[in-house]
Design a protein around this motif. Structure first.
Motif, mmCIF file in Angstrom:
data_model
loop_
_atom_site.group_PDB
_atom_site.id
_atom_site.type_symbol
_atom_site.label_atom_id
_atom_site.label_comp_id
_atom_site.label_asym_id
_atom_site.label_seq_id
_atom_site.Cartn_x
_atom_site.Cartn_y
_atom_site.Cartn_z
ATOM 1 N N LYS A 190 5.067 -72.824 66.692
ATOM 2 C CA LYS A 190 4.502 -73.660 65.630
ATOM 3 C C LYS A 190 4.518 -75.147 65.986
ATOM 4 N N MET A 191 5.152 -75.494 67.081
ATOM 5 C CA MET A 191 5.257 -76.895 67.475
ATOM 6 C C MET A 191 4.037 -77.304 68.296
ATOM 7 N N GLU A 192 3.811 -78.601 68.377
ATOM 8 C CA GLU A 192 2.727 -79.128 69.185
ATOM 9 C C GLU A 192 3.219 -79.611 70.538
ATOM 10 N N GLU A 193 4.483 -80.069 70.577
ATOM 11 C CA GLU A 193 5.058 -80.521 71.833
ATOM 12 C C GLU A 193 6.491 -80.024 71.962
ATOM 13 N N VAL A 194 6.957 -79.884 73.173
ATOM 14 C CA VAL A 194 8.299 -79.397 73.453
ATOM 15 C C VAL A 194 9.249 -80.596 73.502
ATOM 16 N N LYS A 195 10.267 -80.595 72.623
ATOM 17 C CA LYS A 195 11.256 -81.672 72.608
ATOM 18 C C LYS A 195 12.523 -81.273 73.361
ATOM 19 N N ILE A 196 13.054 -80.094 73.045
ATOM 20 C CA ILE A 196 14.278 -79.612 73.684
ATOM 21 C C ILE A 196 14.061 -78.172 74.121
ATOM 22 N N ALA A 197 14.409 -77.875 75.352
ATOM 23 C CA ALA A 197 14.295 -76.512 75.877
ATOM 24 C C ALA A 197 15.580 -76.157 76.614
ATOM 25 N N SER A 198 16.131 -74.998 76.271
ATOM 26 C CA SER A 198 17.329 -74.499 76.957
ATOM 27 C C SER A 198 16.932 -73.288 77.791
ATOM 28 N N ILE A 199 17.183 -73.356 79.082
ATOM 29 C CA ILE A 199 16.835 -72.272 79.992
ATOM 30 C C ILE A 199 18.106 -71.534 80.388
ATOM 31 N N PHE A 200 18.106 -70.217 80.250
ATOM 32 C CA PHE A 200 19.270 -69.447 80.669
ATOM 33 C C PHE A 200 18.823 -68.162 81.360
ATOM 34 N N ARG A 201 19.703 -67.643 82.180
ATOM 35 C CA ARG A 201 19.413 -66.438 82.949
ATOM 36 C C ARG A 201 20.301 -65.311 82.469
ATOM 37 N N GLU A 202 19.705 -64.137 82.335
ATOM 38 C CA GLU A 202 20.469 -62.975 81.895
ATOM 39 C C GLU A 202 19.847 -61.718 82.483
ATOM 40 N N ARG A 203 20.688 -60.892 83.107
ATOM 41 C CA ARG A 203 20.244 -59.634 83.716
ATOM 42 C C ARG A 203 19.099 -59.848 84.705
ATOM 43 N N GLY A 204 19.153 -60.966 85.446
ATOM 44 C CA GLY A 204 18.131 -61.231 86.450
ATOM 45 C C GLY A 204 16.844 -61.803 85.894
ATOM 46 N N HIS A 205 16.776 -62.099 84.582
ATOM 47 C CA HIS A 205 15.576 -62.655 83.965
ATOM 48 C C HIS A 205 15.882 -64.047 83.416
ATOM 49 N N TYR A 206 14.873 -64.878 83.380
ATOM 50 C CA TYR A 206 15.018 -66.219 82.835
ATOM 51 C C TYR A 206 14.388 -66.287 81.447
ATOM 52 N N TYR A 207 15.050 -67.011 80.537
ATOM 53 C CA TYR A 207 14.572 -67.169 79.174
ATOM 54 C C TYR A 207 14.552 -68.644 78.811
ATOM 55 N N ALA A 208 13.604 -69.036 77.966
ATOM 56 C CA ALA A 208 13.521 -70.404 77.459
ATOM 57 C C ALA A 208 13.690 -70.368 75.949
ATOM 58 N N ALA A 209 14.681 -71.114 75.441
ATOM 59 C CA ALA A 209 14.920 -71.223 74.008
ATOM 60 C C ALA A 209 14.462 -72.603 73.553
ATOM 61 N N LEU A 210 13.491 -72.649 72.641
ATOM 62 C CA LEU A 210 12.907 -73.904 72.179
ATOM 63 C C LEU A 210 13.337 -74.181 70.748
ATOM 64 N N SER A 211 13.568 -75.438 70.441
ATOM 65 C CA SER A 211 13.950 -75.818 69.074
ATOM 66 C C SER A 211 12.873 -76.724 68.483
ATOM 67 N N TYR A 212 12.655 -76.596 67.184
ATOM 68 C CA TYR A 212 11.679 -77.438 66.505
ATOM 69 C C TYR A 212 12.076 -77.585 65.047
ATOM 70 N N GLU A 213 11.568 -78.624 64.421
ATOM 71 C CA GLU A 213 11.897 -78.926 63.036
ATOM 72 C C GLU A 213 10.796 -78.413 62.112
ATOM 73 N N GLU A 214 11.212 -77.902 60.954
ATOM 74 C CA GLU A 214 10.264 -77.392 59.976
ATOM 75 C C GLU A 214 10.835 -77.621 58.589
ATOM 76 N N GLU A 215 10.018 -78.049 57.665
ATOM 77 C CA GLU A 215 10.467 -78.271 56.303
ATOM 78 C C GLU A 215 10.771 -76.930 55.636
ATOM 79 N N ALA A 216 12.009 -76.790 55.162
ATOM 80 C CA ALA A 216 12.419 -75.513 54.568
ATOM 81 C C ALA A 216 11.880 -75.351 53.154
ATOM 82 N N GLY A 217 11.988 -76.396 52.326
ATOM 83 C CA GLY A 217 11.527 -76.279 50.946
ATOM 84 C C GLY A 217 12.576 -75.618 50.065
ATOM 85 N N LEU A 218 12.613 -75.992 48.789
ATOM 86 C CA LEU A 218 13.607 -75.468 47.860
ATOM 87 C C LEU A 218 13.217 -74.085 47.369
#
Length: 264
Positions: free
Chosen positions: A30-58
């Protein structure tokens, strides 16, 4: 310099590579640009975890309130009970224990050379796989339960447990770690802030288990309920019997009623 193109993550094309494609995601980004990306390796595969902000609403107000009594293996609340250590998790923990024993045996036999064995690496990969499955199952369970709470209740009461101190005891430390007391409180805290719900933390000294929900009598000394019940009166660990007014109830249900009394 990663970009999000049509909801997918696009990385720079490596030099010398002709065929290159966007990285698939579990859902459209849902984001337009990547601000923070965490790359980790598990079982021989690489994964990218991305964070973004979104208004939750009451969330809409329901006028309801509830209390949660956390226990090893299950959480009790006004609507019933949720099992945080289901059978599939127990099976995974048994398998994890089996793989840990195999690896420990190989390390004792071969020392530092054990890590070079293909058999050792295969077992370690299986162990990492099961750890990931456990984490995914527990996270899914806690996320769904906390979302249900903030959707249905305006006031939520939980115990402000000193988890670190409780983990120092060897009686139920492993069970408490697997029940994720601390993570449950963390998730529920930020969701209540997001959706405008009120979270009430009972004082650490509040006797929710020892207090009678009917008359307010608090058990002390030899009358207290322990993990083994009460030897003096011959009651079980899950029984609450008041010696003042004769009130009796399930111990966990009695604790929920006591916590619920802290709401206004």
């Amino acid at each position: 310099r990663a970009k999000v193109i049509n909801g997918k993550l696009r990385l720079d094309k490596p030099r010398g590579i002709k065929s290159w494609f966007d990285i698939p995601t579990y859902e459209a980004l849902k984001m337009e640009e990547v601000k923070i990306a965490s790359i980790f390796r598990e079982r021989g595969h690489y994964y990218a975890a991305l964070s973004y902000e979104e208004e939750a609403g009451l969330k809409a107000k329901t006028g309801k309130k509830t209390a949660i009594d956390v226990n090893v293996g299950h959480f009790n609340y006004t609507k019933g009970k949720i099992n945080v250590l289901p059978a599939k998790l127990q099976k995974l923990y048994k398998r994890i224990k089996h793989y840990q024993r195999i690896l420990a045996k190989k390390r004792r036999a071969n020392g530092k050379l054990a890590g070079r064995s293909n058999n050792y690496l295969q077992v370690r990969t299986k162990l990492q796989r099961d750890y990931r499955k456990v984490a995914d199952i527990q996270n899914d369970l806690l996320q769904k339960f906390t979302t249900e709470l903030v959707n249905n209740y305006d006031q939520i009461v939980i115990e402000n447990l000193n988890v670190k101190q409780m983990m120092m005891t060897h009686v139920a430390s492993k069970g408490m770690q697997r029940s994720l007391f601390g993570k449950f409180k963390q998730i529920l805290t930020y969701k209540c802030e997001w959706y405008g719900k009120k979270l009430i933390l009972a004082d650490k000294t509040y006797p929710s288990t020892q207090r009678c929900a009917n008359c307010g009598y608090v058990k002390t000394g030899a009358d207290k309920i322990t993990l083994q019940g009460n030897r003096k009166h011959g009651t079980k660990h899950n029984e609450y019997v008041c010696y003042e007014c004769g009130y009796s109830n399930d111990r966990d249900d009695n604790a929920v009623l006591n916590l619920l009394a802290l709401t206004k």
